[in-house]
Design a protein around this motif. Structure first.
Motif, short mmCIF file in Angstrom:
data_model
loop_
_atom_site.label_atom_id
_atom_site.label_comp_id
_atom_site.label_asym_id
_atom_site.label_seq_id
_atom_site.Cartn_x
_atom_site.Cartn_y
_atom_site.Cartn_z
N SER A 214 15.64 -22.64 12.76
CA SER A 214 15.51 -21.36 12.07
C SER A 214 16.05 -21.51 10.65
O SER A 214 16.92 -22.34 10.39
N LEU A 215 15.47 -20.73 9.75
CA LEU A 215 15.91 -20.68 8.35
C LEU A 215 16.35 -19.26 8.07
O LEU A 215 15.60 -18.31 8.30
N PHE A 216 17.57 -19.09 7.57
CA PHE A 216 18.10 -17.79 7.18
C PHE A 216 18.03 -17.70 5.66
O PHE A 216 18.33 -18.66 4.96
N TRP A 217 17.62 -16.53 5.14
CA TRP A 217 17.59 -16.31 3.69
C TRP A 217 18.09 -14.90 3.41
O TRP A 217 18.09 -14.04 4.28
N PHE A 218 18.53 -14.66 2.18
CA PHE A 218 19.01 -13.34 1.79
C PHE A 218 19.04 -13.21 0.27
O PHE A 218 19.04 -14.21 -0.45
N THR A 219 19.08 -11.99 -0.19
CA THR A 219 19.39 -11.71 -1.59
C THR A 219 19.92 -10.30 -1.69
O THR A 219 19.51 -9.40 -0.94
N GLU A 220 20.86 -10.10 -2.58
CA GLU A 220 21.34 -8.77 -2.93
C GLU A 220 20.57 -8.36 -4.17
O GLU A 220 20.36 -9.16 -5.07
N CYS A 221 20.08 -7.12 -4.19
CA CYS A 221 19.16 -6.71 -5.24
C CYS A 221 19.35 -5.22 -5.55
O CYS A 221 20.08 -4.52 -4.87
N TRP A 222 18.65 -4.74 -6.58
CA TRP A 222 18.77 -3.35 -6.99
C TRP A 222 17.45 -2.86 -7.56
O TRP A 222 16.64 -3.63 -8.05
#
Length: 173
Positions: free
Chosen positions: A80-88
């Motif tokens: 599995s590959l986990f990804w994320f970003t905090e954004c606005w």
């Protein structure tokens, strides 16, 4: 480019940032909704770190039902590959965290210049980069500059495609 082969499932979790953490999962109907969300953004932080592959603990704070789940083919995957970003958002600057997990069987690495890179070399370069960043010795590997025609899932670029057993899903994740 990370090319995930034998994809079985894609999950996305979108939550609004609140004073005491993140709010509940915001529902998304399909990958077009994910793309519309990305198009609405005024900015976002780059994904950082090195713990993305085969780290099930990254989903420990997820609710039982994420924003979107797409089952591409039946059965478990090897990785599995986990990804994320905090954004606005534009205008009011409402902050969000969007995360995802893609379950897959194997991985290919394609450099920005289009040349395939062995997975072992990719992993070793990543470790050197983070060791250098945290002052553990060595110099980071040469940075690759993405060419204009490099694969991408962002608008104006080549789309990302996940292929399972006879079913294909194209979009952003």
């Amino acid at each position: 480019m990370l090319r995930l082969l034998g994809t079985t499932r894609v999950r996305v979790l979108l939550r609004e940032e609140q004073r005491d953490g993140y709010g509940p999962a915001m529902p998304l109907t399909d990958l077009a909704d994910v793309e519309a969300f990305f198009a609405s953004l005024g900015g976002g932080d780059a994904m950082y770190g090195w713990d993305y592959i085969d780290r099930p603990g990254r989903l420990d704070d997820w609710p039982a039902e994420p924003s979107l789940t797409i089952d591409i083919r039946p059965g478990p995957a090897s990785h599995s590959l986990f990804w994320f970003t905090e954004c606005w958002t534009r205008g009011d600057g409402t902050r969000y965290c969007i995360e995802g997990a893609v379950d897959f069987d194997s991985l290919q690495i394609i450099r920005a210049d289009g040349v395939p890179e062995p997975v072992e070399e990719f992993i070793a370069a990543g470790r050197r980069w983070w060791d250098a960043l945290f002052g553990l010795g060595g110099r980071p590997p040469r940075i690759q500059v993405t060419t204009e025609n490099a694969p991408s899932w962002r608008p104006g670029r080549t789309g990302a495609t996940l292929i399972g057993d006879g079913r294909q899903v194209t979009g952003s994740f």
